[in-house]
Scaffold this motif. Structure first.
Motif, PDB file in Angstrom:
ATOM      1  N   PRO A  60      44.870  28.216  58.191  1.00 29.86           N
ATOM      2  CA  PRO A  60      43.682  28.912  57.688  1.00 29.86           C
ATOM      3  C   PRO A  60      42.424  28.059  57.704  1.00 29.86           C
ATOM      4  N   THR A  61      41.321  28.684  58.030  1.00 31.62           N
ATOM      5  CA  THR A  61      39.998  28.062  57.918  1.00 31.62           C
ATOM      6  C   THR A  61      39.149  28.809  56.903  1.00 31.62           C
ATOM      7  N   SER A  62      39.659  29.903  56.371  1.00 29.15           N
ATOM      8  CA  SER A  62      38.934  30.695  55.379  1.00 29.15           C
ATOM      9  C   SER A  62      39.667  30.634  54.044  1.00 29.15           C
ATOM     10  N   VAL A  63      38.912  30.833  52.973  1.00 28.72           N
ATOM     11  CA  VAL A  63      39.519  30.878  51.640  1.00 28.72           C
ATOM     12  C   VAL A  63      40.495  32.039  51.555  1.00 28.72           C
ATOM     13  N   MET A  64      40.101  33.180  52.116  1.00 30.24           N
ATOM     14  CA  MET A  64      41.010  34.333  52.083  1.00 30.24           C
ATOM     15  C   MET A  64      42.330  33.998  52.765  1.00 30.24           C
ATOM     16  N   GLY A  65      42.265  33.426  53.972  1.00 29.72           N
ATOM     17  CA  GLY A  65      43.481  33.086  54.690  1.00 29.72           C
ATOM     18  C   GLY A  65      44.331  32.074  53.945  1.00 29.72           C
ATOM     19  N   ALA A  66      43.680  31.095  53.315  1.00 29.12           N
ATOM     20  CA  ALA A  66      44.419  30.066  52.575  1.00 29.12           C
ATOM     21  C   ALA A  66      45.117  30.659  51.356  1.00 29.12           C
ATOM     22  N   THR A  67      44.457  31.587  50.680  1.00 28.82           N
ATOM     23  CA  THR A  67      45.114  32.210  49.518  1.00 28.82           C
ATOM     24  C   THR A  67      46.311  33.047  49.952  1.00 28.82           C
ATOM     25  N   LYS A  68      46.199  33.718  51.066  1.00 33.70           N
ATOM     26  CA  LYS A  68      47.328  34.519  51.551  1.00 33.70           C
ATOM     27  C   LYS A  68      48.479  33.626  52.004  1.00 33.70           C
ATOM     28  N   ARG A  69      48.177  32.461  52.584  1.00 36.82           N
ATOM     29  CA  ARG A  69      49.237  31.523  52.944  1.00 36.82           C
ATOM     30  C   ARG A  69      49.935  31.002  51.689  1.00 36.82           C
ATOM     31  N   THR A  70      49.156  30.766  50.645  1.00 39.17           N
ATOM     32  CA  THR A  70      49.735  30.314  49.381  1.00 39.17           C
ATOM     33  C   THR A  70      50.661  31.371  48.802  1.00 39.17           C
ATOM     34  N   GLN A 106      43.913  22.813  49.209  1.00 39.45           N
ATOM     35  CA  GLN A 106      44.345  21.732  50.097  1.00 39.45           C
ATOM     36  C   GLN A 106      45.539  20.970  49.535  1.00 39.45           C
ATOM     37  N   THR A 107      45.746  21.018  48.211  1.00 37.77           N
ATOM     38  CA  THR A 107      46.923  20.357  47.651  1.00 37.77           C
ATOM     39  C   THR A 107      48.204  21.047  48.084  1.00 37.77           C
ATOM     40  N   VAL A 108      48.132  22.335  48.326  1.00 39.65           N
ATOM     41  CA  VAL A 108      49.308  23.104  48.743  1.00 39.65           C
ATOM     42  C   VAL A 108      49.351  23.251  50.253  1.00 39.65           C
ATOM     43  N   ILE A 109      48.181  23.353  50.877  1.00 36.82           N
ATOM     44  CA  ILE A 109      48.091  23.530  52.332  1.00 36.82           C
ATOM     45  C   ILE A 109      47.267  22.364  52.878  1.00 36.82           C
ATOM     46  N   PRO A 110      47.895  21.229  53.161  1.00 36.69           N
ATOM     47  CA  PRO A 110      47.145  20.046  53.623  1.00 36.69           C
ATOM     48  C   PRO A 110      46.345  20.298  54.896  1.00 36.69           C
ATOM     49  N   THR A 111      46.795  21.257  55.727  1.00 34.89           N
ATOM     50  CA  THR A 111      46.087  21.532  56.988  1.00 34.89           C
ATOM     51  C   THR A 111      44.823  22.351  56.782  1.00 34.89           C
ATOM     52  N   PHE A 112      44.604  22.849  55.573  1.00 35.24           N
ATOM     53  CA  PHE A 112      43.428  23.679  55.315  1.00 35.24           C
ATOM     54  C   PHE A 112      42.191  22.797  55.264  1.00 35.24           C
ATOM     55  N   ARG A 113      41.300  22.987  56.244  1.00 38.35           N
ATOM     56  CA  ARG A 113      40.056  22.228  56.297  1.00 38.35           C
ATOM     57  C   ARG A 113      38.900  23.205  56.431  1.00 38.35           C
ATOM     58  N   GLN A 114      38.006  23.113  55.516  1.00 39.68           N
ATOM     59  CA  GLN A 114      36.853  24.006  55.521  1.00 39.68           C
ATOM     60  C   GLN A 114      35.685  23.302  56.188  1.00 39.68           C
ATOM     61  N   LYS A 115      35.143  23.891  57.247  1.00 38.33           N
ATOM     62  CA  LYS A 115      33.968  23.311  57.897  1.00 38.33           C
ATOM     63  C   LYS A 115      32.772  23.377  56.957  1.00 38.33           C
ATOM     64  N   LEU A 139      49.103  24.464  40.753  1.00 42.08           N
ATOM     65  CA  LEU A 139      47.968  25.253  41.252  1.00 42.08           C
ATOM     66  C   LEU A 139      47.784  26.528  40.441  1.00 42.08           C
ATOM     67  N   THR A 140      48.859  27.266  40.268  1.00 43.39           N
ATOM     68  CA  THR A 140      48.737  28.539  39.538  1.00 43.39           C
ATOM     69  C   THR A 140      48.361  28.296  38.076  1.00 43.39           C
ATOM     70  N   HIS A 141      48.839  27.204  37.482  1.00 42.55           N
ATOM     71  CA  HIS A 141      48.498  26.896  36.094  1.00 42.55           C
ATOM     72  C   HIS A 141      46.997  26.638  35.960  1.00 42.55           C
ATOM     73  N   ILE A 142      46.438  25.830  36.872  1.00 41.13           N
ATOM     74  CA  ILE A 142      45.002  25.524  36.817  1.00 41.13           C
ATOM     75  C   ILE A 142      44.170  26.785  37.008  1.00 41.13           C
ATOM     76  N   VAL A 143      44.571  27.631  37.953  1.00 45.35           N
ATOM     77  CA  VAL A 143      43.810  28.860  38.217  1.00 45.35           C
ATOM     78  C   VAL A 143      43.845  29.778  36.997  1.00 45.35           C
ATOM     79  N   ARG A 144      44.982  29.852  36.325  1.00 44.83           N
ATOM     80  CA  ARG A 144      45.078  30.695  35.122  1.00 44.83           C
ATOM     81  C   ARG A 144      44.208  30.133  33.990  1.00 44.83           C
ATOM     82  N   GLU A 176      39.635  22.187  47.160  1.00 45.86           N
ATOM     83  CA  GLU A 176      40.511  21.054  46.851  1.00 45.86           C
ATOM     84  C   GLU A 176      41.872  21.528  46.363  1.00 45.86           C
ATOM     85  N   LEU A 177      41.902  22.531  45.515  1.00 50.33           N
ATOM     86  CA  LEU A 177      43.165  23.064  45.003  1.00 50.33           C
ATOM     87  C   LEU A 177      44.017  23.637  46.130  1.00 50.33           C
TER      88      LEU A 177
END
Length: 627
Positions: free
Chosen positions: A423-433, A610-619, A589-594, A607-608
């Protein structure tokens, strides 16, 4: 009363034809023996005529010959006539023979000659069949004399079953919508032959010549199994000569219920994709849905509402429609109640982020199957509202999944996206999570948790097609982000059916990947839609490139680098190999978000993730955050 008069009239006609057939069969049989022979068999003929009249009419009634619209008679009706006449003839011969036995002491020659019986059968088939089919013959030959019709000349592409159906459809409308002049077919064995009296004039290479030579006004594509490339080629040929273009729907339109009373329609951009109809194992799907209480989240959305329509066909015990928007939920409920009134529908308006309400609804209805389609999906919007994407997509999904686990739901199907891959988007990263969360929970739950991953769907809310149509309607320009932007596409009904089929195949923990076919360039899609609207790209309607939006990629992927796929028994569904999941990181991650969800900054959200998806890089894109 009208039907009764019609039936009595047909019976009267049949009675006269039966007597004519009986007289003719005896006359032809006994003519060579002279007038005396016929007089000798007169009593036999009289008995035969009476018995045949009563028996044939009774048999015709049993076989339903008086309940058919004979102006639409076909081979099926002809076979019914043959069967009925055969039964009636056999019964008549037997009845005459029994009558002769009972009166053997006083009468003679009460026996029907064998040849007369055969002649009777032939005469009945000819007379009864002819009397019925004369209605169709008259109907098919009175259009020109009694209906003014249209002057529109029509060329049908495809001299097969669909082509014949198109020609008959035009005839059934009394040629008001066009008169078929000829067929086009690439099969050389069909050249110079005729279907329904209409000639096959050539192949697709001859379309321009035929259109000009025969003054063709409209072309109908009648090739339901044609590929998108073939349809596109024919469209481009027809655009050169400026004729109106229509298409016959494929098998998939009929299955999904999209086909209306008029099977000939304007060509649509979906036709150019040329995707094969989905084959659903009805027995397997019914096996896990029929009689169950089925939850569908996001039931008012494009995918959710279509899943509702498809599930309703399999007779669930209860269909619970969950959604946040009251209007969309109201609309789909009204539609379903009208189309499938025998099902118990329940509507619940809720926010999936509300854990208490989610738990309450699950305990109240105890679903057996859950389809989770609710999500924030719009990439640029979620770039501007990253904390909302995280709260809704991740926390909302966790609420639903944990509630399903508590009451031991049998199957939980989460809808994912190809944007979850690298994922390169926040939406995509949340769905991967969410995919990782689902797989993690499956390992310790008795519920079968699975995710289904696929690309874009044509016509969904927020997709490019409605946007392009609005821009074309305003005269342009049509905006495309980048000339090399490509995406995978499938239709909404196709995606919904495959999601349901994947749920039937679930063993737990899988990420099912749907066969998306070939990727499509967005600019080509825009050009196709402009042409189908009757305009020329960059001449009548301009195409404007606006640049890639925040979070977007030039192309989407269906697999991560570490994932491989294995096939399933369904040719359009694959399974990705499971990933190594750090459960502790997910829980943190879920605890912090709650705890801090609404107060998370954009950088903190990234940053959150990326802790779960290290490959997630936002341009480093210029995004205005709502905070």
């Amino acid at each position: 009363m009208i039907l009764r008069k019609r039936t009595l009239f047909l019976m009267l006609i049949d009675a006269m034809l039966i007597n004519l057939a009986a007289f003719g069969s005896f006359y032809l049989r006994l003519e060579s023996f002279g007038e005396g022979a016929f007089l000798e068999y007169y009593h036999t003929y009289y008995v035969t005529a009476v018995i045949a009249t009563i028996l044939y009419i009774a048999v015709f009634h049993v076989f339903g010959l008086y309940n058919r619209l004979w102006q639409y008679a076909s081979t099926g009706e002809l076979l019914s006539i043959v069967y009925a006449v055969s039964v009636g003839t056999g019964g008549t011969v037997a009845a005459v023979y029994l009558y002769g036995l009972m009166n053997a002491a006083t009468l003679t020659y009460i026996r029907m000659p064998h040849t007369a019986a055969v002649l009777l059968w032939l005469a009945m088939v000819f007379l009864i069949g002819g009397s019925r089919f004369i209605w169709r013959i008259l109907q098919e030959n009175t259009y020109d004399r009694h209906v003014p019709g249209t002057k529109k000349q029509v060329l049908i592409v495809g001299a097969g079953d669909a082509g014949v159906l198109a020609a008959r459809e035009l005839k059934n409308r009394n040629y008001r919508d066009g008169r078929p002049i000829g067929f086009i077919d690439d099969n050389h064995s069909k050249q110079k032959l005729q279907l329904l009296g209409i000639p096959v004039l050539g192949t697709r290479k001859d379309i321009v010549r035929i259109v000009n030579g025969y003054n063709i006004d409209e072309v109908i594509i009648a090739m339901p199994s044609a590929s998108g490339d073939s349809v596109r080629e024919i469209v481009e040929i027809c655009e050169k000569v400026g004729v109106e273009l229509k298409i016959m729907p494929g098998v998939y339109d009929i299955i999904s219920g999209d086909m209306n009373v008029n099977p000939i329609r304007q060509i649509q951009v979906e036709d150019l994709l040329g995707r094969d109809p989905v084959c659903v194992d009805l027995e397997e799907v019914a096996g896990y849905v029929a009689g169950e209480t089925v939850f569908i989240t996001g039931a008012g959305g494009s995918i959710g509402s279509e899943i509702c329509r498809q599930i309703a066909r399999f007779n669930p015990g209860k269909l619970v429609l969950l959604g946040h928007g009251e209007n969309s939920i109201f609309d789909i409920e009204q539609e379903l109640r009208a189309e499938h009134p025998g099902i118990d529908y329940i509507t619940e308006i809720l926010d999936i982020k509300d854990r208490q309400k989610v738990d309450l609804i699950f305990r109240r209805y105890k679903p057996g199957v859950v389809f989770h389609a609710a999500a924030h999906k719009h990439v640029p919007l979620m770039e501007r509202n990253p904390e909302e994407a995280l709260k809704n997509n991740l926390i909302g999904s966790q609420n639903l999944a944990e509630a399903a686990d508590k009451i031991r739901v049998k199957t939980f199907v989460s809808i994912s996206t190809d944007k979850a891959v690298n994922p390169t988007s926040v939406m995509g990263a949340t769905k991967r999570t969410v995919e990782l969360l689902i797989q993690s929970l499956d390992r310790r739950s008795k519920t079968k948790f699975v995710a289904v991953r696929f690309g874009n769907v044509l016509g969904s809310s927020g997709s490019v097609i409605p946007t392009f149509k609005r821009q074309i309607a305003k005269g342009g320009p049509v905006t495309v982000t980048h000339p090399d932007m490509v995406r995978y596409f499938m239709t909404i009904p196709e995606a919904a059916q495959l999601v349901i089929q994947a749920g039937a195949m679930a063993k737990g923990g899988e990420i099912f990947i749907l066969d998306m076919g070939k990727p499509v360039k967005i600019v080509d899609l825009a050009k196709d839609l402009i042409r189908l609207s009757g305009f020329e790209p960059d001449v009548d309607i301009k195409i404007q490139f606006t640049g890639i939006r925040p979070g977007e990629k030039l192309f989407e992927e269906l697999l991560t680098a570490e994932e491989g796929i294995t096939s399933t028994k369904h040719s359009r569904i694959f399974v990705a190999k499971p990933n190594v999941i750090d459960v502790k990181l997910l829980e943190e991650l879920t605890h912090i978000v709650r705890e801090r969800g609404s107060y998370l900054t954009r950088d903190e959200v990234i940053e959150l993730l990326q802790t779960v998806i290290p490959t997630f890089r936002q341009k480093d894109t210029k995004v205005v955050a709502n905070q």
